[in-house]
Design a protein around this motif. Structure first.
Motif, short mmCIF file in Angstrom:
data_model
loop_
_atom_site.label_atom_id
_atom_site.label_comp_id
_atom_site.label_asym_id
_atom_site.label_seq_id
_atom_site.Cartn_x
_atom_site.Cartn_y
_atom_site.Cartn_z
N LYS A 118 0.80 -1.22 0.00
CA LYS A 118 0.00 0.00 0.00
C LYS A 118 0.83 1.28 0.00
O LYS A 118 0.29 2.37 0.19
CB LYS A 118 -0.99 0.02 1.17
N LEU A 119 2.15 1.14 -0.19
CA LEU A 119 3.00 2.31 -0.32
C LEU A 119 3.27 2.50 -1.81
O LEU A 119 4.05 1.77 -2.42
CB LEU A 119 4.31 2.12 0.44
N TYR A 120 2.60 3.47 -2.41
CA TYR A 120 2.66 3.64 -3.85
C TYR A 120 4.02 4.18 -4.28
O TYR A 120 4.53 5.12 -3.67
CB TYR A 120 1.57 4.59 -4.32
N PRO A 121 4.63 3.61 -5.32
CA PRO A 121 5.90 4.14 -5.83
C PRO A 121 5.73 5.58 -6.32
O PRO A 121 4.64 5.98 -6.76
CB PRO A 121 6.24 3.20 -6.99
N ALA A 122 6.80 6.34 -6.26
CA ALA A 122 6.76 7.73 -6.70
C ALA A 122 8.07 8.10 -7.37
O ALA A 122 9.12 7.51 -7.08
CB ALA A 122 6.51 8.65 -5.50
N LEU A 123 8.00 9.06 -8.26
CA LEU A 123 9.20 9.59 -8.91
C LEU A 123 9.74 10.77 -8.11
O LEU A 123 9.00 11.72 -7.80
CB LEU A 123 8.89 10.02 -10.33
N ILE A 124 11.02 10.71 -7.79
CA ILE A 124 11.68 11.78 -7.06
C ILE A 124 12.68 12.46 -7.98
O ILE A 124 13.43 11.81 -8.69
CB ILE A 124 12.41 11.23 -5.81
N ASP A 137 5.69 13.82 -5.97
CA ASP A 137 5.86 12.94 -7.09
C ASP A 137 5.92 13.77 -8.38
O ASP A 137 5.43 14.89 -8.41
CB ASP A 137 4.69 11.95 -7.10
N LEU A 138 6.43 13.15 -9.46
CA LEU A 138 6.59 13.87 -10.72
C LEU A 138 5.72 13.34 -11.84
O LEU A 138 5.86 13.77 -12.98
CB LEU A 138 8.06 13.78 -11.17
N GLY A 139 4.85 12.39 -11.55
CA GLY A 139 4.00 11.89 -12.61
C GLY A 139 3.72 10.41 -12.56
O GLY A 139 2.99 9.87 -13.40
N ALA A 140 4.26 9.71 -11.57
CA ALA A 140 3.96 8.28 -11.43
C ALA A 140 2.52 8.07 -10.99
O ALA A 140 1.90 7.05 -11.29
CB ALA A 140 4.91 7.63 -10.43
N GLY A 264 17.52 13.15 -14.82
CA GLY A 264 16.61 12.04 -14.58
C GLY A 264 15.97 12.09 -13.20
O GLY A 264 16.25 12.94 -12.37
N ALA A 265 15.06 11.15 -13.00
CA ALA A 265 14.36 11.01 -11.73
C ALA A 265 14.50 9.56 -11.26
O ALA A 265 14.76 8.66 -12.05
CB ALA A 265 12.89 11.38 -11.88
N CYS A 266 14.33 9.36 -9.98
CA CYS A 266 14.46 8.04 -9.38
C CYS A 266 13.07 7.54 -8.98
O CYS A 266 12.33 8.25 -8.30
CB CYS A 266 15.37 8.12 -8.16
N LYS A 276 14.64 7.04 -14.30
CA LYS A 276 13.91 7.41 -15.50
C LYS A 276 14.47 8.73 -16.03
O LYS A 276 14.42 9.75 -15.36
CB LYS A 276 12.42 7.58 -15.17
N GLY A 277 15.04 8.68 -17.23
CA GLY A 277 15.54 9.89 -17.87
C GLY A 277 14.49 10.50 -18.78
O GLY A 277 13.50 9.85 -19.13
N HIS A 278 14.72 11.74 -19.18
CA HIS A 278 13.82 12.41 -20.12
C HIS A 278 13.77 11.65 -21.44
O HIS A 278 14.80 11.19 -21.95
CB HIS A 278 14.32 13.82 -20.41
#
Length: 315
Positions: A118-124, A137-140, A264-266, A276-278
């Motif tokens: 229940k801990l949703y992944p997120a982009l940092i 978050d950045l869009g996940a 990029g983002a992690c 994740k890179g652009h």
């Protein structure tokens, strides 16, 4: 030896960018090996493999506009799936992709699993590196309940404390710092964070605090975070373009930007180190994304974050 799994097919500019980026990274780091997952493309020559560079051809590529549907999880010979699978089975220490964000998040949850139920992944994204400041978050995740935003605060705090070895100070991005402002979701999230012992919560944050101030983890939903990030990058590009005529001004801005944040983002919250890179990354940006992945692999970020989160859960 840090082992990198590189999805070469996700970028907008084609696999040549990933090939050239990988070769550049290997020339800089003698303790790194890279496995490139690619699909043969007419007219694009692959680099010559060696003891630190391996190439694995795949029959499938997940495109940027592919939908997140059930069939996605059956595409096991896609370059993205294979790179995540290498991370899952322990043959790589970090995976790097420039591809479809939604597909990456969905497949990472499926292939790697979650750090905690229940801990949703997120982009940092690191907005600055010294001192460290992060946006999450950045869009996940676009539609976020208060419990999800609370989880993003935990993930962001664990990231900062693992990477920078300093206390995380969380702010919740809002239209103002006054208690009367914000949506019902934001207000409920504020209540949740105010009642917790960790992470340290400093209340609402305005947009002016993204790059400076006491708060080093700024939390928001993915729609807002992605818009903030793209607007910031667009403004920088606009200013650099306007300053081209000024001697050294544009290059000074570019140098500052390169030093102050990573490429990029992690993706955090899954059982593995993933960058994740652009999609529009050129070779220098791809090199930066791979080197970011190398840094988090050296820090054993996923394990460090899992330990921090589990310690808090046990309390």
């Amino acid at each position: 030896m840090i082992r990198v799994a590189l999805d070469a097919m996700g970028g907008d500019l084609g696999p040549r960018i990933a090939f050239d980026g990988a070769i550049e990274v290997l020339s800089r780091h003698s303790d790194v090996s890279i496995t490139i997952y690619y699909s043969p493309v007419s007219g694009v020559d692959t680099p010559a493999p060696n003891e630190r560079l391996s190439l694995i051809p795949c029959s499938d590529v997940i495109d940027g506009d592919d939908d997140i549907v059930l069939s996605l999880f059956r595409r096991k010979d896609s370059t993205l799936y294979r790179s995540l699978e290498a991370l899952s089975n322990g043959t790589s220490d970090v995976a790097v992709t420039l591809g479809n964000t939604g597909a990456m998040v969905a497949l990472a949850r499926y292939v790697l699993g979650l750090l905690r139920p229940k801990l949703y992944p997120a982009l940092i994204r690191e907005l600055r590196s010294n001192p460290l400041r992060c946006l999450v978050d950045l869009g996940a995740n676009v539609h976020c309940a208060p419990s999800m935003l609370y989880g993003f605060a935990e993930l962001g705090a664990a990231y900062v404390e693992a990477i920078a070895d300093e206390e995380a100070k969380v702010g919740l991005l809002n239209v103002g710092v006054e208690s009367t402002k914000g949506s019902s979701v934001i207000k409920k999230t504020d209540d949740l964070l105010s009642d917790c012992s960790w992470p340290k919560y400093l209340g609402y944050a305005e947009g002016t605090e993204l790059f400076d101030g006491d708060k080093n983890v700024i939390v928001c939903d993915g729609m807002v975070g992605n818009a903030v990030l793209k607007a910031s990058e667009g403004l920088l590009s606009f200013i650099m373009e306007k300053f081209k005529a000024e001697q050294g001004a544009a290059s000074l801005l570019k140098s500052f930007y390169q030093i102050e944040r990573r490429h990029g983002a992690c993706l955090v919250g899954v059982r593995g180190n993933l960058v994740k890179g652009h999609g529009c990354s050129d070779v220098p940006a791809t090199v930066g994304a791979i080197e970011y992945g190398i840094d988090i692999a050296r820090a054993d970020l996923c394990t460090a974050m899992q330990t921090r989160l589990c310690n808090e859960e046990i309390k």
